[in-house]
Each structure stands twice: as structure tokens, then as C-alpha cells.
Design a protein around this motif. Structure first.
Motif, PDB file in Angstrom:
ATOM      1  N   TRP A 214       0.793  -1.230   0.000  1.00  0.00           N
ATOM      2  CA  TRP A 214       0.000   0.000   0.000  1.00  0.00           C
ATOM      3  C   TRP A 214       0.830   1.288   0.000  1.00  0.00           C
ATOM      4  O   TRP A 214       1.245   1.740  -1.062  1.00  0.00           O
ATOM      5  N   LEU A 215       1.082   1.885   1.176  1.00  0.00           N
ATOM      6  CA  LEU A 215       1.845   3.136   1.194  1.00  0.00           C
ATOM      7  C   LEU A 215       3.244   2.969   0.607  1.00  0.00           C
ATOM      8  O   LEU A 215       3.878   3.954   0.233  1.00  0.00           O
TER       9      LEU A 215
ATOM     10  N   THR B  28       2.221   7.408  -3.818  1.00  0.00           N
ATOM     11  CA  THR B  28       3.125   6.932  -2.772  1.00  0.00           C
ATOM     12  C   THR B  28       4.548   7.430  -3.010  1.00  0.00           C
ATOM     13  O   THR B  28       4.937   7.778  -4.131  1.00  0.00           O
TER      14      THR B  28
ATOM     15  N   VAL C 238       1.678  11.510   6.497  1.00  0.00           N
ATOM     16  CA  VAL C 238       1.874  10.098   6.149  1.00  0.00           C
ATOM     17  C   VAL C 238       3.079   9.937   5.236  1.00  0.00           C
ATOM     18  O   VAL C 238       4.014   9.178   5.525  1.00  0.00           O
ATOM     19  N   ASN C 239       3.070  10.655   4.092  1.00  0.00           N
ATOM     20  CA  ASN C 239       4.192  10.534   3.158  1.00  0.00           C
ATOM     21  C   ASN C 239       5.489  11.068   3.759  1.00  0.00           C
ATOM     22  O   ASN C 239       6.574  10.599   3.416  1.00  0.00           O
TER      23      ASN C 239
END
Length: 235
Positions: A39-40, A48, A106-107
Motif C-alpha cells: 500500500w503506502l 506513494t 503520512v508521506n
């Protein structure tokens, strides 16, 4: 539960001190997600960090380290794939480094976690791209210099040939002039040596009057150096 979500790549481990009881477990799960590209950490998902890194270096696959021999090939490479790849690489690289202070938590965490791996890849790609660009620019400059020297050589050759033709024409003119002067000198010499035109000789016959060796009256000119027979007209 948090560890399972992290292992699936849906979240990243964040420490909120002093609550650190489950942090090591979640962090280990995140590490597994990175290793499996979940995912990420999936390069196939455009938003991403791994996808941004892959996009940054993707254009380099089309680059050729062999420098074209001709000017057209060099110009095409500099103005095409090389420049495009460098522009994309620099743009993506700047966007990734901006995550150091980004509001995208998040990133930013994903970038911080993988920066030690991603930065060498990005730096190596940039070094290769700029190295190819430098080689192409050097080749372009060398070709331009060679073209300039060739053109200057043609001009110099044409100038030299023109000077040689001019010199040859001048020599020919001098030779013709000298030949003409020589002919004139020969003509003057022959005129001086000729005793006369012989016209008077044909008008009468020499009479020696009984004197051996006497062949008739002579008329002298030019200070006595020239002479001719001067018989009187026959009646």
C-alpha cells in the motif's frame, strides 16, 4: 490490531511518548510492509513515495551512455530524452525532499523512514544524467569547433588558391612583356646591321670602270656606319 494495519501498509508507526508500549511491534510491522511493498510502500500507486522515486528515475532507462558521433544525434539527445529525464528527475527529487517539512504527515513519515534507501538511488540517477548531459555538451562543443575550423580551412584554401592564380597571371604578364621587349631589341639590332633596302641596287648595274674590286658608288649615313649603293637613275 495496529500492527496488522501497519503490516498491510495502511499506516506508519508514529511514537506518541510516553505511550510506547506497542510502538516496537507496529514499527516492525511497518518494516515488513516496506519490504513487501504494501500500500503506502507500493510503487504502482501514483501518490506513494516509492512511486515518486520510481517516476523520478524512470526516464533514465531511455538514456544511452554512448555519445552519438554526429551533430544531429547529439542535438537530438540534448534536446530530447536527456533534458526531459533531467527535468523530471529534478522536479520529483525536489518534491520528495520537500516532504522533510511537509504537512503530508503520512508521506513525510514514509519518506523519513525510507530516505536512507531512496536518496542514494536519486543521487546516483542525477549523477548519471548530468554526466551524460556533460558528455553530450562536450561533444557538441567539439563538433562545433571542428566545423568552424573546417570552414576557416576552406576560406584559407580559397584565398591561397586565389593568390596563386593572381601570382601566375602576373608572372605570365611579365614573361609576355619581357618577350616583347626581347623581340623589339632583336628588331632594332637587325635594322642596324642591314646595309639598305636594296632598292637602288635593282635600278642599275654596278660598273667597276675597269678598277678591280670597285662595284659602284656608295651613299653613307648614320655617321658612316650604314651605307647603300646610290646608282644614278638610268636614262
Amino acid at each position: 490490531m495496529n500492527a496488522d494495519i501497519a503490516a498491510a501498509g495502511f499506516v506508519v508507526a508514529v511514537l506518541f511518548a510516553p505511550n510506547e508500549r506497542f510502538y516496537p511491534e507496529v514499527q516492525a510491522a511497518e518494516q515488513r510492509a516496506q519490504e513487501y511493498g504494501n500500500w503506502l510502500f507500493e510503487p504502482g500507486i501514483d501518490c506513494t513515495v516509492p512511486a515518486m522515486v520510481e517516476d523520478a528515475v524512470a526516464g533514465l532507462d531511455a538514456l544511452d551512455d554512448t555519445v552519438p558521433a554526429g551533430a544531429a544525434g547529439v542535438e537530438a539527445a540534448l534536446g530530447g530524452v536527456v533534458t526531459a529525464a533531467i527535468v523530471v528527475l529534478r522536479t520529483k527529487n525536489a518534491a520528495l525532499k520537500a516532504l522533510d517539512s511537509s504537512a503530508d504527515s503520512v508521506n513525510s513519515v514514509v519518506w523519513a523512514a525510507g530516505k536512507a534507501t531512496y536518496l542514494p538511488v536519486l543521487n546516483a540517477a542525477m549523477d548519471r544524467a548530468t554526466g551524460i548531459e556533460s558528455m553530450l555538451a562536450g561533444k557538441q562543443a567539439a563538433l562545433a569547433q571542428a566545423k568552424k575550423e573546417a570552414e576557416e580551412g576552406k576560406v584559407a584554401k580559397a584565398k591561397k588558391e586565389a593568390e596563386q592564380r593572381k601570382a601566375a597571371l602576373e608572372r605570365q604578364a611579365e614573361e609576355r612583356e619581357e618577350e616583347q621587349k626581347g623581340n623589339e631589341r632583336e628588331t632594332e639590332t637587325e635594322v642596324k646591321k642591314t646595309p639598305g633596302d636594296g632598292a637602288l641596287e635593282k635600278k642599275g648595274k654596278p660598273k667597276n670602270g675597269g678598277f678591280p674590286g670597285y662595284n659602284g658608288p656608295r651613299c653613307y649615313g648614320n655617321g658612316g656606319t650604314d651605307w647603300e649603293f646610290c646608282w644614278p637613275e638610268s636614262e
